[in-house]
Design a protein around this motif. Structure first.
Motif, PDB file in Angstrom:
ATOM      1  N   THR A 105       0.845  -1.185   0.000  1.00 58.83           N
ATOM      2  CA  THR A 105       0.000   0.000   0.000  1.00 58.83           C
ATOM      3  C   THR A 105       0.885   1.242   0.000  1.00 58.83           C
ATOM      4  O   THR A 105       2.103   1.174  -0.168  1.00 58.83           O
ATOM      5  N   GLY A 106       0.273   2.386   0.194  1.00 60.49           N
ATOM      6  CA  GLY A 106       0.957   3.672   0.306  1.00 60.49           C
ATOM      7  C   GLY A 106      -0.096   4.693   0.671  1.00 60.49           C
ATOM      8  O   GLY A 106      -1.289   4.409   0.612  1.00 60.49           O
ATOM      9  N   PRO A 115       5.995  17.711  -2.623  1.00 56.07           N
ATOM     10  CA  PRO A 115       6.914  17.124  -3.598  1.00 56.07           C
ATOM     11  C   PRO A 115       6.352  15.831  -4.199  1.00 56.07           C
ATOM     12  O   PRO A 115       5.674  15.057  -3.518  1.00 56.07           O
ATOM     13  N   TYR A 116       6.665  15.627  -5.450  1.00 57.47           N
ATOM     14  CA  TYR A 116       6.170  14.463  -6.193  1.00 57.47           C
ATOM     15  C   TYR A 116       6.459  13.154  -5.463  1.00 57.47           C
ATOM     16  O   TYR A 116       5.614  12.252  -5.403  1.00 57.47           O
ATOM     17  N   GLU A 117       7.643  13.047  -4.869  1.00 54.04           N
ATOM     18  CA  GLU A 117       8.054  11.809  -4.212  1.00 54.04           C
ATOM     19  C   GLU A 117       7.238  11.526  -2.954  1.00 54.04           C
ATOM     20  O   GLU A 117       7.238  10.408  -2.441  1.00 54.04           O
ATOM     21  N   MET A 118       6.525  12.532  -2.434  1.00 54.60           N
ATOM     22  CA  MET A 118       5.743  12.378  -1.212  1.00 54.60           C
ATOM     23  C   MET A 118       4.251  12.168  -1.507  1.00 54.60           C
ATOM     24  O   MET A 118       3.454  12.039  -0.582  1.00 54.60           O
ATOM     25  N   ASP A 119       3.852  12.131  -2.765  1.00 53.07           N
ATOM     26  CA  ASP A 119       2.439  12.082  -3.131  1.00 53.07           C
ATOM     27  C   ASP A 119       1.793  10.742  -2.821  1.00 53.07           C
ATOM     28  O   ASP A 119       0.574  10.637  -2.762  1.00 53.07           O
ATOM     29  N   GLY A 120       2.586   9.701  -2.661  1.00 52.23           N
ATOM     30  CA  GLY A 120       2.074   8.436  -2.159  1.00 52.23           C
ATOM     31  C   GLY A 120       1.341   7.565  -3.150  1.00 52.23           C
ATOM     32  O   GLY A 120       0.438   6.826  -2.757  1.00 52.23           O
ATOM     33  N   VAL A 121       1.706   7.617  -4.434  1.00 52.72           N
ATOM     34  CA  VAL A 121       1.087   6.734  -5.419  1.00 52.72           C
ATOM     35  C   VAL A 121       2.033   5.560  -5.675  1.00 52.72           C
ATOM     36  O   VAL A 121       3.072   5.726  -6.316  1.00 52.72           O
ATOM     37  N   PRO A 122       1.717   4.363  -5.153  1.00 56.16           N
ATOM     38  CA  PRO A 122       2.610   3.217  -5.304  1.00 56.16           C
ATOM     39  C   PRO A 122       2.896   2.895  -6.766  1.00 56.16           C
ATOM     40  O   PRO A 122       1.997   2.906  -7.606  1.00 56.16           O
ATOM     41  N   GLY A 123       4.147   2.639  -7.036  1.00 57.40           N
ATOM     42  CA  GLY A 123       4.551   2.237  -8.377  1.00 57.40           C
ATOM     43  C   GLY A 123       4.749   3.374  -9.341  1.00 57.40           C
ATOM     44  O   GLY A 123       5.198   3.156 -10.470  1.00 57.40           O
ATOM     45  N   VAL A 124       4.435   4.607  -8.940  1.00 55.71           N
ATOM     46  CA  VAL A 124       4.619   5.760  -9.822  1.00 55.71           C
ATOM     47  C   VAL A 124       5.573   6.752  -9.161  1.00 55.71           C
ATOM     48  O   VAL A 124       6.706   6.913  -9.579  1.00 55.71           O
ATOM     49  N   GLY A 125       5.102   7.409  -8.088  1.00 55.67           N
ATOM     50  CA  GLY A 125       5.970   8.366  -7.410  1.00 55.67           C
ATOM     51  C   GLY A 125       6.891   7.729  -6.410  1.00 55.67           C
ATOM     52  O   GLY A 125       7.911   8.309  -6.028  1.00 55.67           O
ATOM     53  N   TYR A 149      -6.603  11.864   3.859  1.00 52.54           N
ATOM     54  CA  TYR A 149      -5.577  10.929   3.393  1.00 52.54           C
ATOM     55  C   TYR A 149      -6.213   9.567   3.135  1.00 52.54           C
ATOM     56  O   TYR A 149      -7.202   9.188   3.758  1.00 52.54           O
ATOM     57  N   HIS A 150      -5.622   8.823   2.200  1.00 57.16           N
ATOM     58  CA  HIS A 150      -6.128   7.491   1.865  1.00 57.16           C
ATOM     59  C   HIS A 150      -5.089   6.791   1.003  1.00 57.16           C
ATOM     60  O   HIS A 150      -4.207   7.446   0.416  1.00 57.16           O
ATOM     61  N   PRO A 151      -5.133   5.461   0.883  1.00 55.54           N
ATOM     62  CA  PRO A 151      -4.232   4.772  -0.040  1.00 55.54           C
ATOM     63  C   PRO A 151      -4.681   5.029  -1.469  1.00 55.54           C
ATOM     64  O   PRO A 151      -5.847   5.364  -1.711  1.00 55.54           O
ATOM     65  N   HIS A 152      -3.770   4.880  -2.414  1.00 57.72           N
ATOM     66  CA  HIS A 152      -4.176   4.998  -3.819  1.00 57.72           C
ATOM     67  C   HIS A 152      -4.367   3.604  -4.404  1.00 57.72           C
ATOM     68  O   HIS A 152      -3.919   3.290  -5.506  1.00 57.72           O
ATOM     69  N   MET A 153      -5.081   2.781  -3.641  1.00 51.14           N
ATOM     70  CA  MET A 153      -5.430   1.414  -4.034  1.00 51.14           C
ATOM     71  C   MET A 153      -6.945   1.322  -3.859  1.00 51.14           C
ATOM     72  O   MET A 153      -7.451   1.337  -2.733  1.00 51.14           O
TER      73      MET A 153
END
Length: 384
Positions: A105-106, A115-125, A149-153
């Motif tokens: 998850t993320g 920042p893009y790296e903190m956006d929390g989309v698994p497998g992308v950022g 906040y929530h997972p991107h799943m």
């Protein structure tokens, strides 16, 4: 504009009575008021070298949405929805995230500019956070408003994984409020012989405010004359027209930010779409136990689908539209004692038979009744 003239212009616009003037004047403070999420705690934090540090854990959760109705959900830190994060515009925050779920998850910080790296989309950022894994999110808060906040799943979202994220402004919005509440909207499809939501199903039979279906959702307790803000966030499959009885409110904020006053919409129902937030404000100038609910008819009841076996109720055959009316909206379904707590003190007998689904009460009361409820709450806390 002169602040004093602005204050009295607000009084005239809102039609506030003389009894409410002291509370409205007190609400002009420059300090933002902490938000209360009924039935859900805040996520605590520590401060390390000026950084606010939160610990967030994704994990399976057993959530009692009604007395004797416990669902197996996924959430955060023991709750679904998860604890509310509260911080201030300009803060630097660090969120240490641990994944105790059986799959990767993320966490996505919905609506935040970061920042893009903190956006929390698994497998992308970023890489997915594996079961048993940890990821540290750290960023500055550049905005203020109502976020979440929530997972991107997608399937994880549908089994409870949501939490509020409040960013307070550097200076309190004007006019100020005396009460500030957060309500998270969720829905589940659960068969009677199951405790686990079917994340693929689109007919929902359990509709919740902050993880509780009416009448288990704790009422909002407000002193007569106070100015109130209610923030509403929605992460599910349905849009929800949230209606407040007895008052006309201003819609003052959306998921992007607080709206300029010229754009405030006046109404008694606000449509909270999927992945959206809405802030409403009103002056509680009339006492009473007022309903706050989603106005979709099926969302004002529970177990509207997937019932198993015959419904056998004494006298039900004499009820028009049997079995729906008998089963859904009868005093026979009352559970006053099961949901008894200080916030429900003094409500009419069998009130719970008429408060179901995505519904709660906004209880506005004079000073003496308000103080009585507070004393009961304090007594209950000492006994726990």
């Amino acid at each position: 504009m002169n602040p004093r003239r602005s204050f009295f212009r607000r009084v005239l616009e809102l039609g506030v009575g003389a009894a409410a003037l002291p509370q409205l004047a007190a609400a002009q403070s420059n300090t933002p008021l902490p938000v209360v999420t009924p039935d859900i705690p805040d996520l605590p934090f520590t401060i390390e070298s000026g950084v606010k540090v939160f610990h967030l854990i994704a994990e399976p959760v057993k959530q009692a949405i009604l007395p004797n109705r416990v669902l197996d959900l996924w959430g955060f830190n023991g709750f679904a929805p998860g604890p509310t994060i509260q911080a201030n515009e300009g803060d630097r925050i660090r969120i240490i995230f641990d994944n105790h779920l059986p799959e990767p998850t993320g966490i996505h910080w919905h609506g935040l500019e970061l920042p893009y790296e903190m956006d929390g989309v698994p497998g992308v950022g970023s890489e997915p956070v594996a079961p048993g894994g940890r990821f540290v999110y750290e960023f500055d808060l550049r905005q203020n408003g109502t976020f979440f906040y929530h997972p991107h799943m997608a399937m994880q979202e549908m089994v409870g994984m949501l939490g509020g994220f409040i960013i307070h402004p550097r200076a309190a919005w004007s006019p100020g409020v005396d009460r500030d509440f957060l309500i998270a909207l969720q829905e589940y499809a659960v068969l009677p012989n199951s405790t686990t939501p079917n994340s693929m199903k689109m007919e929902f039979n359990w509709l919740t405010f902050n993880g509780k279906a009416g009448p288990a959702a704790t009422p909002l307790i407000i002193r007569l004359g106070e100015r109130v803000r209610v923030r509403i966030i929605n992460l599910g499959m349905d849009h929800h027209p949230i209606h407040l009885h007895g008052f006309t409110f201003w819609e003052t904020g959306r998921e992007g930010a607080r709206q300029p006053e010229a754009l405030w919409a006046r109404g008694n129902t606000t449509l909270v779409g999927v992945a959206q937030a809405r802030d409403i404000e009103f002056v509680a100038d009339r006492a009473g136990d007022w309903m706050l609910h989603c106005h979709l008819p099926h969302h004002m009841m529970n177990q509207m689908t997937s019932n198993v076996g015959p419904m056998t109720r004494s006298g039900a055959s004499q009820v028009p539209l049997y079995p729906q009316d008998a089963f859904m909206e009868s005093p026979m379904m009352a559970m006053d004692r099961a949901v008894d707590r200080p916030e429900t003190s003094g409500l009419p007998v069998n009130w719970t038979g008429y408060v179901g689904g995505m519904m709660t009460l906004v209880r506005i009361m004079p000073q003496d009744r308000f103080d009585q409820i507070q004393r009961l709450k304090a007594q209950q806390e000492r006994q726990q």
